[in-house]
Design an enzyme around this catalytic site. Structure first.
Site, mmCIF file in Angstrom:
data_model
loop_
_atom_site.group_PDB
_atom_site.id
_atom_site.type_symbol
_atom_site.label_atom_id
_atom_site.label_comp_id
_atom_site.label_asym_id
_atom_site.label_seq_id
_atom_site.Cartn_x
_atom_site.Cartn_y
_atom_site.Cartn_z
ATOM 1 C CD GLU A 363 -3.263 -1.219 1.669
ATOM 2 O OE1 GLU A 363 -3.740 -0.143 2.042
ATOM 3 O OE2 GLU A 363 -3.772 -2.323 1.902
HETATM 4 N N1 CAA Z 1 -4.753 11.198 -2.736
HETATM 5 C C1 CAA Z 1 -5.652 11.635 -3.663
HETATM 6 N N2 CAA Z 1 -5.303 11.883 -4.932
HETATM 7 C C2 CAA Z 1 -4.020 11.698 -5.264
HETATM 8 C C3 CAA Z 1 -3.045 11.260 -4.357
HETATM 9 C C4 CAA Z 1 -3.465 10.999 -3.038
HETATM 10 N N3 CAA Z 1 -2.623 10.568 -2.084
HETATM 11 N N4 CAA Z 1 -1.854 11.144 -4.989
HETATM 12 C C5 CAA Z 1 -2.074 11.525 -6.264
HETATM 13 N N5 CAA Z 1 -3.382 11.848 -6.436
HETATM 14 C C6 CAA Z 1 -4.049 12.321 -7.651
HETATM 15 C C7 CAA Z 1 -3.528 13.699 -8.063
HETATM 16 O O1 CAA Z 1 -4.253 14.730 -7.428
HETATM 17 C C8 CAA Z 1 -3.754 13.673 -9.552
HETATM 18 O O2 CAA Z 1 -5.112 13.882 -9.825
HETATM 19 P P1 CAA Z 1 -5.648 15.023 -10.857
HETATM 20 O O3 CAA Z 1 -4.884 14.858 -12.119
HETATM 21 O O4 CAA Z 1 -7.090 14.755 -10.955
HETATM 22 O O5 CAA Z 1 -5.338 16.318 -10.205
HETATM 23 C C9 CAA Z 1 -3.488 12.218 -9.916
HETATM 24 O O6 CAA Z 1 -3.687 11.461 -8.730
HETATM 25 C C10 CAA Z 1 -2.083 11.982 -10.449
HETATM 26 O O7 CAA Z 1 -1.205 12.471 -9.480
HETATM 27 P P2 CAA Z 1 0.363 12.524 -9.664
HETATM 28 O O8 CAA Z 1 0.712 13.214 -10.956
HETATM 29 O O9 CAA Z 1 0.918 13.101 -8.413
HETATM 30 O O10 CAA Z 1 0.737 10.999 -9.819
HETATM 31 P P3 CAA Z 1 2.146 10.303 -9.799
HETATM 32 O O11 CAA Z 1 2.263 9.457 -10.993
HETATM 33 O O12 CAA Z 1 3.225 11.300 -9.524
HETATM 34 O O13 CAA Z 1 2.005 9.265 -8.553
HETATM 35 C C11 CAA Z 1 2.016 8.505 -6.314
HETATM 36 C C12 CAA Z 1 1.661 9.636 -7.293
HETATM 37 C C13 CAA Z 1 1.660 9.059 -4.950
HETATM 38 C C14 CAA Z 1 3.478 8.152 -6.316
HETATM 39 C C15 CAA Z 1 1.144 7.264 -6.651
HETATM 40 O O14 CAA Z 1 1.542 6.664 -7.859
HETATM 41 C C16 CAA Z 1 1.142 6.211 -5.565
HETATM 42 O O15 CAA Z 1 0.496 6.384 -4.549
HETATM 43 N N6 CAA Z 1 1.861 5.086 -5.774
HETATM 44 C C17 CAA Z 1 1.859 3.969 -4.868
HETATM 45 C C18 CAA Z 1 0.819 2.975 -5.240
HETATM 46 C C19 CAA Z 1 0.557 1.998 -4.160
HETATM 47 O O16 CAA Z 1 0.321 2.353 -3.021
HETATM 48 N N7 CAA Z 1 0.547 0.714 -4.512
HETATM 49 C C20 CAA Z 1 0.225 -0.303 -3.593
HETATM 50 C C21 CAA Z 1 -0.648 -1.310 -4.223
HETATM 51 S S1 CAA Z 1 -2.100 -1.736 -3.383
HETATM 52 C C22 CAA Z 1 -1.691 -2.918 -2.253
HETATM 53 O O17 CAA Z 1 -0.594 -3.048 -1.832
HETATM 54 C C23 CAA Z 1 -2.853 -3.707 -1.818
HETATM 55 C C24 CAA Z 1 -2.603 -4.975 -1.096
HETATM 56 O O18 CAA Z 1 -2.853 -6.020 -1.630
HETATM 57 C C25 CAA Z 1 -2.192 -4.944 0.336
#
Ligand code: CAA
Length: 380
Positions: A363
């Site tokens: 996550e």
């Molecule tokens: N909350 C809400 N919206 C968010 C956000 C957040 N924390 N982070 C980004 N966004 C939104 C932005 O506002 C943007 O939206 P708009 O275009 O509408 O304004 C959009 O997302 C894109 O944002 P970014 O350009 O900032 O995106 P990015 O490519 O730079 O990535 C990141 C941001 C935070 C690194 C994201 O890719 C991320 O969170 N990555 C990690 C993913 C993750 O947690 N994976 C785990 C898998 S699930 C899992 O593990 C489940 C399980 O089985 C246990």
């Protein structure tokens, strides 16, 4: 500011503690050794309302607040971090996502059985080449008119083998980048959907983590969640809440290891006294206690902010970042306090040390949490 828990919250905490001690503790070592999923225990968790804790009772949930969820997660994870992640994914990623963003029909069909714990769900974002970089989805869903055609592979999916319903994130229009991503509800058993190999993991070995393969799976149009192009924002929003669940899991692992260490230090004698009387041990316990208390406060704060309807991207990431570090540090020291006993399975802390590591990875890795936090503070 009121630091006291309500009567109801204390009751939920006690119920989760009792359940963990009576139902999860027996067999936890065996399940870890044999990578055995806690089927019966998860079924009972569903009956007790732990799988849809925050869902409105009209959709089969227990209608509790997020602070209660943190309390229950801590108690469950204290004893069995594998059962805790099943609970966390079902509550925070699957049920919460559906309750907030799914259509009424989707809620009736999917959320109700998930919240009641009759079935469990999985959240499928990660791919072989898209873990932290979640916009780089290679799984595609092509719009065919009345349905989408889903193709691709998902990796490291918690509940992958035992789920009935899967929320699958896929690219529908590569040109639009993250605005061309959608989330779909996919059912086990649909043609072309294959549950792949189960991962042989370092920790949380009682939970089932699988890769999933989709080959020309027909997903009905009505199974898309939200407006076209909403999938990435959906995933981000859901993960913000998910991080509170994993932070609480980490908190539980840490407090479980601390409680065992404290008990052991009061019983074990060395150099003619209980080892808690040696500062080398007492200071470790003091550090654990302070760190765990701070982690708990961050979890409660994020949960309280969620209940107040505030933006929890920063507070959820802070809770997860800190609590997972505390889980790792505390469990390493717990093994040290236990000495040779800490290195064998019977004393639980070696399992806790292995279980703790994943909380810094899934996550969103710790590095991802720092991205989320630093972007948030930069905006202020
Ligand atoms: N909350 C809400 N919206 C968010 C956000 C957040 N924390 N982070 C980004 N966004 C939104 C932005 O506002 C943007 O939206 P708009 O275009 O509408 O304004 C959009 O997302 C894109 O944002 P970014 O350009 O900032 O995106 P990015 O490519 O730079 O990535 C990141 C941001 C935070 C690194 C994201 O890719 C991320 O969170 N990555 C990690 C993913 C993750 O947690 N994976 C785990 C898998 S699930 C899992 O593990 C489940 C399980 O089985 C246990």
């Amino acid at each position: 500011m009121d630091f006291n828990l309500t009567e109801e919250q204390l009751m939920i905490q006690q119920a989760a503690r009792d359940f963990a001690q009576t139902e999860l503790l027996p067999g936890v070592i065996e399940r870890d050794n044999e990578q055995k999923f806690p089927y019966e225990q998860v079924k009972k968790m569903g009956e007790l309302g732990f799988l849809g804790m925050m869902v409105d009772p009209k959709y089969g949930g227990a209608g509790m607040d997020s602070v209660s969820y943190v309390l229950a997660m801590e108690e469950i994870a204290k004893v069995d971090a594998s059962a805790a992640v099943v609970m966390s994914v079902n509550n925070s990623l699957v049920c919460a996502g559906l309750e907030k963003y799914a259509s009424e029909e989707q809620k009736q069909k999917y959320l109700v059985p998930l919240a009641k714990g009759e079935v469990i769900g999985a959240f499928c974002l990660s791919e072989p080449e898209a873990g932290s970089d979640a916009t780089s989805q290679k799984t595609t869903a092509i719009d065919m008119g009345d349905h989408y055609l889903l193709n691709g592979t998902k990796n490291w999916i918690t509940n992958g083998g035992n789920a009935q319903y899967y929320i699958v994130i896929a690219q529908t229009d590569v040109e639009k980048k993250h605005k061309g991503i959608n989330a779909f509800i996919v059912e086990k058993g649909w043609d072309g959907f294959v549950v792949g190999k189960k991962e042989d993991k370092l920790g949380i070995r009682g939970s089932d983590t699988h890769s999933l393969m989709f080959t020309d799976v027909k997903v009905p149009k009505e199974n898309r969640i939200g407006e076209d192009g909403f999938g990435f924002n959906f995933a981000m929003a859901v993960l913000n809440g998910g991080r509170i669940g994993i932070a609480s899991q980490a908190l539980g692992i840490a407090s479980g290891a601390y409680e065992l260490s404290l008990k052991y230090a009061k019983e074990r004698k060395a150099f003619r006294t209980e080892i808690i009387n040696h500062q080398a041990i007492a200071f470790k316990l003091a550090d654990m206690h302070v760190n765990i208390t701070a982690a708990r406060m961050l979890c409660y704060k994020a949960a309280a902010e969620k209940d107040a309807g505030l933006d929890i991207s920063e507070s959820g990431a802070m809770a997860k970042l800190y609590a997972s570090q505390v889980a790792m540090d505390t469990t390493i020291e717990a093994v040290q306090i236990h000495g040779g006993y800490g290195y064998v399975k019977e004393y639980h802390v070696e399992r806790m040390m292995r279980d703790a590591k994943i909380t810094q990875i899934y996550e969103g890795t710790s590095e991802i949490q720092k991205i989320v936090i630093s972007r948030s503070i930069a905006k202020k």
